[in-house]
Design an enzyme around this catalytic site. Structure first.
Site, PDB file in Angstrom:
ATOM      1  N   LYS A  49      21.896 101.472  43.121  1.00 12.11           N
ATOM      2  CA  LYS A  49      21.713 100.105  42.628  1.00 12.11           C
ATOM      3  C   LYS A  49      20.222  99.818  42.572  1.00 12.11           C
ATOM      4  O   LYS A  49      19.455 100.291  43.409  1.00 12.11           O
ATOM      5  CB  LYS A  49      22.385  99.122  43.588  1.00 12.11           C
ATOM      6  CG  LYS A  49      22.714  97.783  42.986  1.00 12.11           C
ATOM      7  CD  LYS A  49      24.076  97.771  42.327  1.00 12.11           C
ATOM      8  CE  LYS A  49      24.381  96.410  41.735  1.00 12.11           C
ATOM      9  NZ  LYS A  49      25.700  96.338  41.124  1.00 12.11           N
TER      10      LYS A  49
ATOM     11  N   GLY B 195      37.725  81.137  38.665  1.00 13.87           N
ATOM     12  CA  GLY B 195      36.768  81.694  37.710  1.00 13.87           C
ATOM     13  C   GLY B 195      37.467  82.191  36.462  1.00 13.87           C
ATOM     14  O   GLY B 195      38.288  83.114  36.516  1.00 13.87           O
ATOM     15  N   VAL B 196      37.173  81.549  35.331  1.00 16.88           N
ATOM     16  CA  VAL B 196      37.783  81.985  34.065  1.00 16.88           C
ATOM     17  C   VAL B 196      36.682  82.372  33.080  1.00 16.88           C
ATOM     18  O   VAL B 196      36.684  81.991  31.924  1.00 16.88           O
ATOM     19  CB  VAL B 196      38.726  80.904  33.477  1.00 16.88           C
ATOM     20  CG1 VAL B 196      39.919  80.703  34.396  1.00 16.88           C
ATOM     21  CG2 VAL B 196      37.995  79.574  33.263  1.00 16.88           C
ATOM     22  N   GLY B 197      35.709  83.141  33.579  1.00 14.48           N
ATOM     23  CA  GLY B 197      34.623  83.642  32.736  1.00 14.48           C
ATOM     24  C   GLY B 197      35.062  84.899  32.009  1.00 14.48           C
ATOM     25  O   GLY B 197      36.222  85.030  31.601  1.00 14.48           O
TER      26      GLY B 197
ATOM     27  N   VAL C 164      35.665  88.010  32.906  1.00 16.03           N
ATOM     28  CA  VAL C 164      36.786  88.757  33.488  1.00 16.03           C
ATOM     29  C   VAL C 164      37.994  87.842  33.683  1.00 16.03           C
ATOM     30  O   VAL C 164      39.104  88.129  33.213  1.00 16.03           O
ATOM     31  CB  VAL C 164      36.375  89.394  34.844  1.00 16.03           C
ATOM     32  CG1 VAL C 164      37.586  89.980  35.547  1.00 16.03           C
ATOM     33  CG2 VAL C 164      35.321  90.466  34.630  1.00 16.03           C
TER      34      VAL C 164
HETATM   35  P1  NAD Z   1      31.087  85.458  34.411  1.00 16.19           P
HETATM   36  O1  NAD Z   1      29.766  84.862  34.755  1.00 16.19           O
HETATM   37  O2  NAD Z   1      31.437  85.675  32.971  1.00 16.19           O
HETATM   38  O3  NAD Z   1      32.265  84.545  35.013  1.00 16.19           O
HETATM   39  C1  NAD Z   1      32.194  83.975  36.278  1.00 16.19           C
HETATM   40  C2  NAD Z   1      32.859  82.611  36.179  1.00 16.19           C
HETATM   41  O4  NAD Z   1      32.891  82.039  37.476  1.00 16.19           O
HETATM   42  C3  NAD Z   1      32.087  81.636  35.268  1.00 16.19           C
HETATM   43  O5  NAD Z   1      32.980  81.053  34.331  1.00 16.19           O
HETATM   44  C4  NAD Z   1      31.540  80.620  36.245  1.00 16.19           C
HETATM   45  O6  NAD Z   1      31.421  79.319  35.698  1.00 16.19           O
HETATM   46  C5  NAD Z   1      32.580  80.660  37.343  1.00 16.19           C
HETATM   47  N1  NAD Z   1      32.124  80.109  38.601  1.00 16.19           N
HETATM   48  C6  NAD Z   1      30.877  80.149  39.152  1.00 16.19           C
HETATM   49  N2  NAD Z   1      30.864  79.470  40.313  1.00 16.19           N
HETATM   50  C7  NAD Z   1      32.127  79.009  40.515  1.00 16.19           C
HETATM   51  C8  NAD Z   1      32.732  78.246  41.542  1.00 16.19           C
HETATM   52  N3  NAD Z   1      32.051  77.798  42.599  1.00 16.19           N
HETATM   53  N4  NAD Z   1      34.053  77.979  41.442  1.00 16.19           N
HETATM   54  C9  NAD Z   1      34.770  78.395  40.376  1.00 16.19           C
HETATM   55  N5  NAD Z   1      34.232  79.113  39.369  1.00 16.19           N
HETATM   56  C10 NAD Z   1      32.934  79.404  39.440  1.00 16.19           C
HETATM   57  O7  NAD Z   1      31.180  86.816  35.256  1.00 16.19           O
HETATM   58  P2  NAD Z   1      32.243  87.984  35.098  1.00 16.19           P
HETATM   59  O8  NAD Z   1      31.641  89.101  34.369  1.00 16.19           O
HETATM   60  O9  NAD Z   1      33.553  87.409  34.642  1.00 16.19           O
HETATM   61  O10 NAD Z   1      32.386  88.462  36.616  1.00 16.19           O
HETATM   62  C11 NAD Z   1      33.181  87.758  37.542  1.00 16.19           C
HETATM   63  C12 NAD Z   1      33.193  88.505  38.869  1.00 16.19           C
HETATM   64  O11 NAD Z   1      33.722  89.815  38.682  1.00 16.19           O
HETATM   65  C13 NAD Z   1      31.813  88.707  39.505  1.00 16.19           C
HETATM   66  O12 NAD Z   1      31.944  88.653  40.906  1.00 16.19           O
HETATM   67  C14 NAD Z   1      31.435  90.111  39.073  1.00 16.19           C
HETATM   68  O13 NAD Z   1      30.504  90.692  39.958  1.00 16.19           O
HETATM   69  C15 NAD Z   1      32.789  90.784  39.135  1.00 16.19           C
HETATM   70  N6  NAD Z   1      32.910  91.986  38.309  1.00 16.19           N
HETATM   71  C16 NAD Z   1      32.729  91.904  36.956  1.00 16.19           C
HETATM   72  C17 NAD Z   1      32.898  93.051  36.181  1.00 16.19           C
HETATM   73  C18 NAD Z   1      32.759  92.985  34.679  1.00 16.19           C
HETATM   74  O14 NAD Z   1      33.200  93.928  34.005  1.00 16.19           O
HETATM   75  N7  NAD Z   1      32.201  91.927  34.111  1.00 16.19           N
HETATM   76  C19 NAD Z   1      33.218  94.280  36.774  1.00 16.19           C
HETATM   77  C20 NAD Z   1      33.411  94.334  38.155  1.00 16.19           C
HETATM   78  C21 NAD Z   1      33.251  93.177  38.905  1.00 16.19           C
END
Ligand code: NAD
Length: 346
Positions: free
Chosen positions: A78, A178-180, A182
């Site tokens: 990392k 979290g509905v981002g 992922v």
């Molecule tokens: P993202 O930023 O697209 O989505 C995260 C979501 O969480 C956002 O919609 C944000 O508004 C929301 N959020 C932030 N603070 C919050 C809170 N206090 N309460 C509720 N919602 C909140 O990120 P992502 O790519 O969807 O990743 C989400 C998680 O999955 C992270 O922990 C990331 O490390 C992990 N992850 C992602 C991937 C990937 O392929 N993107 C792979 C492995 C792990």
């Protein structure tokens, strides 16, 4: 360094400083036993250099475990860059970082993590070929989130099978934090399978979009810990399983994609005692790194990715079964298997 509480016989911890661009970076290589160390680059405004070092050491160890469980030919590493991702970025900074990665001669392969965009990595690519997660190039794998989400959906079914003796999610209630990138895709899979969703986010636009598409009920970010549901799926933040939330969960299982969900490993045992089956985060969320691995191999194949993600979910099932039959917490069972795979078994 050798006395640091997060030092775990890391093969290399490399510090980089570039006066012209202001780059301050650490690349931690935990293990190359299974292949070149791969893991994203995080840009974060750490309070102290000590906090930065701890993050690099722990995140690189986590990547070793994640890659080992996904059974891909990559070790764990990392990079962390010290700075504010909103104000401190410059092309010169990322070129200096690219030269730092290049100096490691392929022992470390970088990609995006928190604070880093595909555009940043394109600049890094000008200085080194040891970078993935690009959207251009013959084997470009693009956004890993849909694959991560597919794995999480399959992992939720594996988990449901152990708790409810069926992986049919029709009629099950699932609380999604979290509905981002992922979480949004996870919700779509779950809704298609007939699950009833309760969702939260701090992004109102994302919330109403997903709610409209899936019929999900919306609750506030704090309320999500108290809802009565079959499964809680965290897909936002780390450390959300902690001493404050532990006694609030009214679910039978926790299975979601957020990294580092347990504030400390001991939380795994506390969940077990409460009868909550925990799907270890770095196992269930390995779909994204599998997708990146396909890019690193030089010939991206969606069939290979799908096969690996399904195999990883079989591994998740084995972790859960071993934990349930032995009485050990699931996170420690996963750690043990991962350490054996990288030749660090006790
Ligand atoms: P993202 O930023 O697209 O989505 C995260 C979501 O969480 C956002 O919609 C944000 O508004 C929301 N959020 C932030 N603070 C919050 C809170 N206090 N309460 C509720 N919602 C909140 O990120 P992502 O790519 O969807 O990743 C989400 C998680 O999955 C992270 O922990 C990331 O490390 C992990 N992850 C992602 C991937 C990937 O392929 N993107 C792979 C492995 C792990």
């Amino acid at each position: 360094m050798f006395d640091h509480s997060s030092f775990d016989a890391h093969e290399g911890v490399h510090l980089f400083h570039d006066a012209d661009s202001g780059l301050k970076a650490i690349v931690a290589i935990h293990s190359t036993a299974l292949g070149p160390a791969a893991g994203g680059c995080r840009m974060w405004n750490y309070d102290t250099g000590e906090a930065m070092l701890r993050d690099a050491l722990r995140l690189s160890q986590g990547m070793s475990y994640k890659n080992a469980m996904a059974d891909i030919p990559l070790g764990g590493g990392k990079a962390v860059i010290w700075g504010d991702a909103k104000t401190d970025k410059s092309p010169a900074l990322f070129r200096a970082f690219g030269r730092a990665v290049e100096s490691l001669q392929g022992r470390y392969i970088t990609a995006e993590d928190v604070g880093i965009s595909v555009a940043d990595m394109q600049i890094v690519r000008e200085e080194t070929a040891h970078v993935a997660g690009l959207d251009q190039g013959a084997a470009a794998s693009g956004d890993p989130s849909p694959i991560t989400a597919m794995g999480i959906y399959l992992g939720i079914r594996e988990t449901a099978q152990r708790v409810f003796a069926t992986d049919d999610l029709n009629g099950r209630t699932i609380a999604v934090q979290g509905v981002g990138s992922v979480g949004g895709h996870v919700c779509e899979h779950l809704a298609k399978a007939g699950a009833r969703l309760i969702i939260t986010d701090i992004d109102q636009a994302a919330l109403s979009d997903i709610s409209q598409r899936t019929g999900a009920q919306i609750v506030s970010p704090d309320e999500i810990y108290d809802v009565e549901a079959d499964i809680f799926s965290p897909n936002a933040l780390g450390a959300i399983i902690n001493e404050k939330t532990l006694d609030r969960f009214r679910v039978k299982a926790i299975a979601g994609g957020a990294n580092n969900q347990l504030i400390v490993p001991e939380m795994g045992e506390l969940l077990r005692r409460r009868g909550i089956l925990y799907a270890p985060d770095y196992v269930i969320n390995g779909g994204g790194i599998i997708n990146v691995c396909a890019e690193i191999s030089g010939t991206y194949s969606r069939d290979w990715v799908d096969g690996k993600v399904h195999a990883l979910m079989t591994t998740l099932g084995e972790v859960l079964d071993t934990a349930l039959s032995s009485g050990d917490p699931t996170n420690l069972v996963a750690d043990r298997i991962a350490r054996e795979r990288i030749g660090r078994g006790d």
